[in-house]
Structure formats: structure tokens, C-alpha cells
Design a protein around this motif. Structure first.
Motif, short mmCIF file in Angstrom:
data_model
loop_
_atom_site.label_atom_id
_atom_site.label_comp_id
_atom_site.label_asym_id
_atom_site.label_seq_id
_atom_site.Cartn_x
_atom_site.Cartn_y
_atom_site.Cartn_z
N MET A 51 0.87 -1.34 0.09
CA MET A 51 0.03 -0.08 -0.07
C MET A 51 0.87 1.20 -0.11
O MET A 51 1.58 1.46 0.81
N GLN A 52 0.79 2.04 -1.12
CA GLN A 52 1.56 3.33 -0.87
C GLN A 52 0.83 4.44 -0.80
O GLN A 52 -0.27 4.59 -1.19
N LEU A 53 1.24 5.33 -0.01
CA LEU A 53 0.74 6.30 0.53
C LEU A 53 1.63 7.77 -0.02
O LEU A 53 2.61 7.89 0.11
N LEU A 54 0.73 8.65 -0.79
CA LEU A 54 1.43 9.93 -1.20
C LEU A 54 0.62 10.97 -0.76
O LEU A 54 -0.33 11.30 -1.06
N ILE A 55 1.37 11.43 0.30
CA ILE A 55 0.73 12.60 1.27
C ILE A 55 1.58 13.81 0.90
O ILE A 55 2.64 13.77 1.23
N PRO A 56 1.02 15.00 0.31
CA PRO A 56 1.53 16.13 0.25
C PRO A 56 2.39 16.68 1.46
O PRO A 56 1.80 16.49 2.57
N GLY A 57 3.68 16.95 1.01
CA GLY A 57 4.59 17.29 2.29
C GLY A 57 5.18 16.33 2.98
O GLY A 57 6.06 16.60 3.78
N HIS A 58 5.03 15.01 2.74
CA HIS A 58 5.60 13.87 3.16
C HIS A 58 6.46 13.06 1.99
O HIS A 58 6.26 12.96 1.22
N ASP A 59 7.42 12.14 2.66
CA ASP A 59 7.86 11.35 1.78
C ASP A 59 7.05 10.27 1.27
O ASP A 59 6.27 10.17 2.10
N LYS A 60 7.17 9.43 0.23
CA LYS A 60 6.22 8.17 -0.16
C LYS A 60 6.31 7.25 0.96
O LYS A 60 7.51 7.19 1.27
N LEU A 61 5.25 6.76 1.44
CA LEU A 61 5.31 5.78 2.34
C LEU A 61 4.64 4.55 1.91
O LEU A 61 3.61 4.53 1.22
N GLN A 62 5.48 3.53 2.04
CA GLN A 62 5.04 2.33 1.45
C GLN A 62 4.78 1.41 2.75
O GLN A 62 5.62 0.87 3.40
N LEU A 63 3.49 1.03 2.91
CA LEU A 63 2.92 0.17 4.28
C LEU A 63 2.87 -1.20 3.70
O LEU A 63 2.30 -1.47 2.52
N THR A 64 3.34 -1.98 4.56
CA THR A 64 3.23 -3.60 4.24
C THR A 64 2.67 -4.31 5.22
O THR A 64 2.31 -5.62 5.05
N GLN A 65 2.75 -3.81 6.50
CA GLN A 65 2.38 -4.56 7.71
C GLN A 65 1.68 -3.81 8.56
O GLN A 65 1.59 -2.57 8.73
N LEU A 66 0.57 -4.33 9.14
CA LEU A 66 -0.29 -3.88 10.05
C LEU A 66 -0.12 -4.62 11.66
O LEU A 66 -0.35 -5.81 11.56
N VAL A 67 0.02 -3.69 12.64
CA VAL A 67 0.05 -4.47 13.77
C VAL A 67 -1.36 -3.72 14.56
O VAL A 67 -1.38 -2.58 14.68
N LEU A 68 -1.96 -4.60 15.23
CA LEU A 68 -3.19 -4.11 15.79
C LEU A 68 -3.27 -4.72 17.27
O LEU A 68 -2.83 -5.85 17.55
N ASP A 69 -3.59 -4.09 18.32
CA ASP A 69 -3.80 -4.36 19.52
C ASP A 69 -5.07 -4.95 19.49
O ASP A 69 -5.84 -4.74 18.84
N PHE A 70 -5.13 -6.00 20.45
CA PHE A 70 -6.67 -6.58 20.76
C PHE A 70 -7.63 -5.87 21.57
O PHE A 70 -8.38 -5.35 20.99
#
Length: 154
Positions: free
Chosen positions: A1-20
């Protein structure tokens, strides 16, 4: 999942960590619609659930879900969660609400605090990138990540 947020570096998300408990579950039971969202997100991200399993129900509740469950010890929970996130490659997004989530929030590339029925620890809230009042809203930010742009653009 690639995020392109103006004013930020490109962010490539690959993992999700959730509290229960307090995040995807209340009183040890996964909240309504969370299963459906996790199944959708598993197509985009590898999903981990970290919990001290206070209610002893996490394994049963996570059964059949596309998640990797990790039960942490009763001592040094903040450090255990932080250390777990450190073992993952870059591209980690975390969701949580408890004080034991604060340090993993500081390690993640994107952190979403959930103020649900259990509330949210102030330290974790202050360490978050984004705050939501419902887990479904938090998960939907990842599924419809264009919603992140107005919140995070500089």
C-alpha cells in the motif's frame, strides 16, 4: 500500500500491527464488522495482532482470520510491543489504545490511536499520528487511504 501525502516522503506500508482489547475487541470479543475489514486489509497488508490476552479469548476470536496472533507476557508489555515492531521491515502501521501501545507507536511509520469504549491512554494518544473514535474508521483509513491526505498533508 503506497501513500502519497503532500509534504511527506512516499510511504510504502506492508504490515499492520493491531492491539486486541480496546482496539479491535471489547471485553475479549471482536467488535462488529472488524472481521470483514481485516479480510479486506489482508489483501493489502500482512496483519499481526499483539495482545496480553487479558480475557483469554484472543486465540478463539482470531480463529479463521488472516492474522498472525502474538500473545505477549504480563511484564514489560510496552517494551515487548515496541520490540516486536522493531523486528518488522519498514512500512508498519499500528493501531492501539493502551499505555502499552505507546512505544510501538513511536517505532511505526504510521500510528492510529483508537478512542473506543475503553478510552485511550494519554501517552499513546500523544504518540499517535492520527486519532479516531471507532476502529472501523481507523481500518477504513487504510482501505480508503485517500482519506489520510486531508488529515496529514502539510
Amino acid at each position: 500500500m503506497q501513500l502519497l501525502i503532500p509534504g511527506h516522503d512516499k510511504l510504502q506500508l506492508t504490515q499492520l500491527v493491531l492491539d486486541f482489547n480496546g482496539t479491535i475487541a471489547l471485553d475479549g470479543m471482536i467488535l462488529p464488522d472488524v472481521r470483514e475489514k481485516l479480510n479486506e486489509l489482508a489483501k493489502l497488508l500482512k496483519i499481526f495482532v499483539l495482545t496480553a490476552d487479558s480475557n483469554g479469548s484472543a486465540a478463539k476470536e482470531c480463529e479463521g482470520l488472516p492474522v498472525e496472533l502474538h500473545v505477549i507476557g504480563q511484564n514489560c508489555q510496552r517494551e515487548e510491543k515496541r520490540d516486536f515492531v522493531r523486528t518488522l521491515t519498514p512500512g508498519v502501521v499500528v493501531l492501539g489504545n493502551g499505555v502499552n501501545d505507546e512505544l510501538m507507536f513511536l517505532e511505526a511509520d504510521l500510528s492510529i490511536a483508537v478512542i473506543g469504549r475503553e478510552g485511550c491512554a494519554t501517552a499513546t494518544l500523544m504518540s499517535s499520528t492520527i486519532v479516531v473514535t471507532d476502529i472501523i474508521d481507523g481500518l477504513n483509513l487504510l482501505l480508503m487511504h485517500h482519506r489520510l491526505i486531508p488529515t496529514l498533508r502539510k
